[in-house]
Design an enzyme around this catalytic site. Structure first.
Site, PDB file in Angstrom:
ATOM      1  N   ARG A  93      15.623 -50.249 -16.284  1.00 54.39           N
ATOM      2  CA  ARG A  93      16.232 -51.329 -17.514  1.00 54.39           C
ATOM      3  C   ARG A  93      16.507 -52.688 -17.467  1.00 54.39           C
ATOM      4  O   ARG A  93      16.641 -53.226 -18.277  1.00 54.39           O
ATOM      5  CB  ARG A  93      16.757 -50.605 -17.674  1.00 54.39           C
ATOM      6  CG  ARG A  93      17.267 -49.408 -17.913  1.00 54.39           C
ATOM      7  CD  ARG A  93      19.167 -47.911 -17.524  1.00 54.39           C
ATOM      8  NE  ARG A  93      18.403 -47.904 -15.741  1.00 54.39           N
ATOM      9  CZ  ARG A  93      19.869 -47.106 -15.685  1.00 54.39           C
ATOM     10  NH1 ARG A  93      21.036 -47.122 -16.910  1.00 54.39           N
ATOM     11  NH2 ARG A  93      19.843 -46.819 -14.272  1.00 54.39           N
ATOM     12  N   TYR A 102      19.841 -33.472  -4.198  1.00 55.49           N
ATOM     13  CA  TYR A 102      20.205 -33.084  -5.577  1.00 55.49           C
ATOM     14  C   TYR A 102      20.294 -31.875  -6.338  1.00 55.49           C
ATOM     15  O   TYR A 102      21.338 -31.488  -6.725  1.00 55.49           O
ATOM     16  CB  TYR A 102      19.042 -33.943  -6.353  1.00 55.49           C
ATOM     17  CG  TYR A 102      19.239 -35.303  -6.708  1.00 55.49           C
ATOM     18  CD1 TYR A 102      20.195 -36.116  -7.284  1.00 55.49           C
ATOM     19  CD2 TYR A 102      18.587 -36.512  -6.039  1.00 55.49           C
ATOM     20  CE1 TYR A 102      20.128 -37.286  -7.338  1.00 55.49           C
ATOM     21  CE2 TYR A 102      18.370 -36.740  -5.075  1.00 55.49           C
ATOM     22  CZ  TYR A 102      19.372 -38.232  -6.202  1.00 55.49           C
ATOM     23  OH  TYR A 102      19.276 -39.243  -6.080  1.00 55.49           O
ATOM     24  N   ARG A 122      11.011 -49.610  -8.005  1.00 53.73           N
ATOM     25  CA  ARG A 122      12.082 -49.561  -9.227  1.00 53.73           C
ATOM     26  C   ARG A 122      11.401 -50.623 -10.321  1.00 53.73           C
ATOM     27  O   ARG A 122      12.528 -51.776 -10.628  1.00 53.73           O
ATOM     28  CB  ARG A 122      13.433 -49.594  -9.428  1.00 53.73           C
ATOM     29  CG  ARG A 122      13.882 -48.025  -9.066  1.00 53.73           C
ATOM     30  CD  ARG A 122      13.917 -46.754  -9.966  1.00 53.73           C
ATOM     31  NE  ARG A 122      14.533 -45.864  -9.262  1.00 53.73           N
ATOM     32  CZ  ARG A 122      15.395 -45.502  -9.494  1.00 53.73           C
ATOM     33  NH1 ARG A 122      16.013 -46.488 -10.733  1.00 53.73           N
ATOM     34  NH2 ARG A 122      16.075 -43.964  -8.953  1.00 53.73           N
ATOM     35  N   ARG A 146      12.081 -47.788 -23.904  1.00 50.85           N
ATOM     36  CA  ARG A 146      12.460 -46.312 -23.283  1.00 50.85           C
ATOM     37  C   ARG A 146      13.726 -45.429 -24.758  1.00 50.85           C
ATOM     38  O   ARG A 146      13.380 -44.474 -24.307  1.00 50.85           O
ATOM     39  CB  ARG A 146      13.497 -46.376 -22.478  1.00 50.85           C
ATOM     40  CG  ARG A 146      14.282 -45.881 -22.026  1.00 50.85           C
ATOM     41  CD  ARG A 146      13.785 -44.348 -21.589  1.00 50.85           C
ATOM     42  NE  ARG A 146      15.031 -43.556 -20.882  1.00 50.85           N
ATOM     43  CZ  ARG A 146      15.301 -42.632 -21.432  1.00 50.85           C
ATOM     44  NH1 ARG A 146      14.704 -42.434 -22.789  1.00 50.85           N
ATOM     45  NH2 ARG A 146      16.195 -41.525 -20.769  1.00 50.85           N
ATOM     46  N   ASP A 162       9.512 -40.199 -11.593  1.00 44.95           N
ATOM     47  CA  ASP A 162      10.988 -39.735 -10.865  1.00 44.95           C
ATOM     48  C   ASP A 162      10.924 -38.302 -10.062  1.00 44.95           C
ATOM     49  O   ASP A 162       9.783 -37.574  -9.831  1.00 44.95           O
ATOM     50  CB  ASP A 162      11.918 -38.884 -11.749  1.00 44.95           C
ATOM     51  CG  ASP A 162      13.610 -39.471 -11.540  1.00 44.95           C
ATOM     52  OD1 ASP A 162      13.597 -40.636 -11.457  1.00 44.95           O
ATOM     53  OD2 ASP A 162      14.077 -38.491 -11.052  1.00 44.95           O
TER      54      ASP A 162
HETATM   55  O1  1CP Z   1       8.861 -48.369 -11.317  1.00 44.34           O
HETATM   56  C1  1CP Z   1       8.971 -47.543 -10.397  1.00 44.34           C
HETATM   57  O2  1CP Z   1       9.606 -47.939  -9.243  1.00 44.34           O
HETATM   58  C2  1CP Z   1       8.363 -45.832 -11.438  1.00 44.34           C
HETATM   59  C3  1CP Z   1      10.057 -45.249 -11.164  1.00 44.34           C
HETATM   60  C4  1CP Z   1      10.946 -43.988 -10.956  1.00 44.34           C
HETATM   61  C5  1CP Z   1      10.658 -43.859  -9.307  1.00 44.34           C
HETATM   62  C6  1CP Z   1       9.675 -44.163  -7.970  1.00 44.34           C
HETATM   63  C7  1CP Z   1      12.164 -43.686 -10.918  1.00 44.34           C
HETATM   64  C8  1CP Z   1      12.475 -43.988 -13.249  1.00 44.34           C
HETATM   65  N1  1CP Z   1      12.833 -43.103 -10.497  1.00 44.34           N
HETATM   66  C9  1CP Z   1      12.120 -43.269  -9.191  1.00 44.34           C
HETATM   67  C10 1CP Z   1      12.631 -42.417  -8.336  1.00 44.34           C
HETATM   68  C11 1CP Z   1      13.774 -41.730  -7.201  1.00 44.34           C
HETATM   69  N2  1CP Z   1      14.610 -41.906  -8.680  1.00 44.34           N
HETATM   70  C12 1CP Z   1      14.723 -41.813  -6.299  1.00 44.34           C
HETATM   71  C13 1CP Z   1      13.334 -42.525  -5.764  1.00 44.34           C
HETATM   72  C14 1CP Z   1      14.066 -43.731  -4.844  1.00 44.34           C
HETATM   73  C15 1CP Z   1      15.525 -44.375  -5.201  1.00 44.34           C
HETATM   74  O3  1CP Z   1      16.055 -44.200  -3.792  1.00 44.34           O
HETATM   75  O4  1CP Z   1      15.638 -45.570  -5.686  1.00 44.34           O
HETATM   76  C16 1CP Z   1      15.366 -41.222  -6.615  1.00 44.34           C
HETATM   77  C17 1CP Z   1      16.687 -41.179  -5.621  1.00 44.34           C
HETATM   78  C18 1CP Z   1      16.033 -40.953  -8.142  1.00 44.34           C
HETATM   79  C19 1CP Z   1      16.915 -40.060  -9.140  1.00 44.34           C
HETATM   80  C20 1CP Z   1      17.291 -40.701  -9.574  1.00 44.34           C
HETATM   81  N3  1CP Z   1      15.974 -41.028 -11.282  1.00 44.34           N
HETATM   82  C21 1CP Z   1      18.279 -42.092  -9.944  1.00 44.34           C
HETATM   83  C22 1CP Z   1      19.039 -41.722  -8.708  1.00 44.34           C
HETATM   84  C23 1CP Z   1      20.852 -41.428  -8.921  1.00 44.34           C
HETATM   85  C24 1CP Z   1      21.520 -41.288  -7.696  1.00 44.34           C
HETATM   86  O5  1CP Z   1      21.719 -40.514  -7.247  1.00 44.34           O
HETATM   87  O6  1CP Z   1      21.540 -42.544  -7.369  1.00 44.34           O
HETATM   88  C25 1CP Z   1      18.356 -42.434 -11.625  1.00 44.34           C
HETATM   89  C26 1CP Z   1      19.454 -43.276 -12.134  1.00 44.34           C
HETATM   90  C27 1CP Z   1      17.486 -41.733 -12.591  1.00 44.34           C
HETATM   91  C28 1CP Z   1      16.620 -41.671 -13.469  1.00 44.34           C
HETATM   92  C29 1CP Z   1      15.849 -43.059 -13.506  1.00 44.34           C
HETATM   93  N4  1CP Z   1      14.258 -43.006 -13.472  1.00 44.34           N
HETATM   94  C30 1CP Z   1      13.557 -44.078 -13.456  1.00 44.34           C
HETATM   95  C31 1CP Z   1      14.985 -44.314 -13.964  1.00 44.34           C
HETATM   96  C32 1CP Z   1      13.985 -45.504 -14.702  1.00 44.34           C
HETATM   97  C33 1CP Z   1      15.576 -44.219 -13.955  1.00 44.34           C
HETATM   98  C34 1CP Z   1      16.755 -45.363 -15.135  1.00 44.34           C
HETATM   99  C35 1CP Z   1      16.941 -44.096 -16.131  1.00 44.34           C
HETATM  100  C36 1CP Z   1      16.690 -44.571 -18.449  1.00 44.34           C
HETATM  101  O7  1CP Z   1      15.512 -44.850 -17.385  1.00 44.34           O
HETATM  102  O8  1CP Z   1      17.187 -44.045 -18.107  1.00 44.34           O
END
Ligand code: 1CP
Length: 351
Positions: free
Chosen positions: A32, A154, A28, A41, A78
């Site tokens: 943000r 999910y 990540r 974004r 994602d």
């Molecule tokens: O920089 C990076 O790492 C690349 C981008 C990336 C990756 C690898 C994003 C962007 N998401 C992910 C993987 C991801 N998404 C995982 C596996 C890694 C982890 O465990 O953190 C999971 C579980 C998700 C699902 C997801 N998508 C969540 C988690 C929700 C939860 O149940 O805890 C969230 C908040 C998202 C949205 C998201 N994805 C990525 C970002 C930056 C965001 C935030 C939204 C935004 O900026 O508006």
């Protein structure tokens, strides 16, 4: 491996070369906590539309590389693009995270089809091509996917969850039908990763973020075995591609994932002690990890000491410095810059 281009420190480390200091990237690392991410974004309302706009995905993938000079970039996307491409309804609510129209019955699996993946996720592959072209040659580009169990969490819960009661109850009470969903996800993830490789990623990571909610006896069937099948399926199509496994919060069951013939590296979370990992895991497989993301928020001497402790334990073997989980939004970017400095200035002493 990219023909004619020099493989940088990250890929060479996965291939077994040792350097005075390990390569570093952070899960990540785009997101943000970076003001320049928030600026891009804010130009798109829907998070999925944002992921599916190549110019924007390319830009936010490159931002942390420009700022910190990490050894690897991870394509901005994602894990939930896979359920979306399969035909399940997926959306993101502001401040709440992902929402899906939850699966409640195996009869609904028939509506999911991996035939749509190439088309629906074409913008992701275009973003990979554009990012690879823009990245310095020595910076690796990582692709990724959610592992089947985490995707199933999910898809069945319909969002994140505190107890994962629905998905676990389904897996325990109806393993045959749960197995059908896992099989479908294995095939879908192999397709998605193969397309990412064809578009130019140098390695891939499988995120099994919720593996740790399963009891150890269930981990083999629902977490490890599907990940092994994906790694093998992908390498039938692309024999040289390194696959990193991240089974989060599995504790000492991490021993099961210690498979150098299948995974190029094992990413360990914060719950695994560096000392134990150095003894039990690292003699067999390259490790990645595992600074507590909240240590990165805390910063200062506490972070310097903890990063150095991890380096002293793991930096002597095959190792990629990373966090134990993703960067959190409240992380000060200056602390990230400082961490990169600590890792790059580390001097190996006696282990
Ligand atoms: O920089 C990076 O790492 C690349 C981008 C990336 C990756 C690898 C994003 C962007 N998401 C992910 C993987 C991801 N998404 C995982 C596996 C890694 C982890 O465990 O953190 C999971 C579980 C998700 C699902 C997801 N998508 C969540 C988690 C929700 C939860 O149940 O805890 C969230 C908040 C998202 C949205 C998201 N994805 C990525 C970002 C930056 C965001 C935030 C939204 C935004 O900026 O508006």
């Amino acid at each position: 491996m990219r023909a004619g281009k020099p493989a940088g420190k990250f890929l060479q480390t996965l291939a077994g070369t040792r350097f005075p200091t390990p390569p570093i990237w952070l899960m990540r690392q785009a997101g943000r906590y970076l003001p320049e991410y928030r600026a891009v974004r804010s130009t798109t309302k829907s998070f999925l539309d944002f992921c599916y706009t190549p110019d924007k995905a390319i830009e936010v993938t490159l931002q942390p590389i420009r700022r910190f000079g990490f050894d690897a970039a991870i394509i901005f996307s994602d894990i939930l693009v896979v359920p979306d491409a399969l035909g399940q309804k997926v959306w993101f609510e502001e401040g709440e995270g992902p929402k899906l129209e939850a699966l409640t019955d195996a009869a609904q699996f028939g509506r999911l089809s991996r035939a749509r993946i190439a088309d629906r996720l074409a913008p992701v592959y275009e973003a990979i091509r554009g990012t690879r072209a823009a990245l310095p040659g020595e910076t690796a580009l990582l692709g990724f996917a959610g592992a089947p169990f985490t995707l199933a969490c999910y898809m069945i819960e319909g969002s994140g969850s505190k107890d994962f009661a629905k998905v676990k109850q389904w897996a325990y009470a109806h393993p045959e039908s749960f197995g059908l969903l896992i099989d479908l996800l294995v095939e879908a993830v192999v397709d998605h990763l193969a397309y990412q490789v064809e578009a130019g990623v140098d390695a891939v990571q499988l995120f099994d973020s919720w593996a740790g909610v399963l009891p150890e006896e269930q981990l083999f069937r629902w977490s490890l075995d599907p990940m092994v099948r994906i790694a093998k399926g992908l390498r039938e199509r692309h024999p040289a591609i390194p696959v990193i496994a991240f089974p989060r919060a599995v504790g000492p069951a991490a021993l099961m994932y210690r498979r150098p013939d299948t995974f190029a590296a094992l990413s360990i979370d914060t719950g695994i002690g560096a000392h134990w990992a150095a003894r039990e895991l690292q003699p067999h497989i390259c490790l990645q990890g595992n600074l507590d993301p909240i240590m990165l928020v805390a910063g200062g001497e506490a972070m310097d000491r903890e990063a150095t402790r991890i380096l002293d334990k793991l930096g002597h073997g095959p190792f990629v410095f990373n966090l134990g989980h993703g960067v959190v939004p409240q992380t000060p970017p200056d602390h990230v810059a400082r961490l990169v400095e600590v890792v790059r200035r580390w001097k190996p002493g006696t282990p």
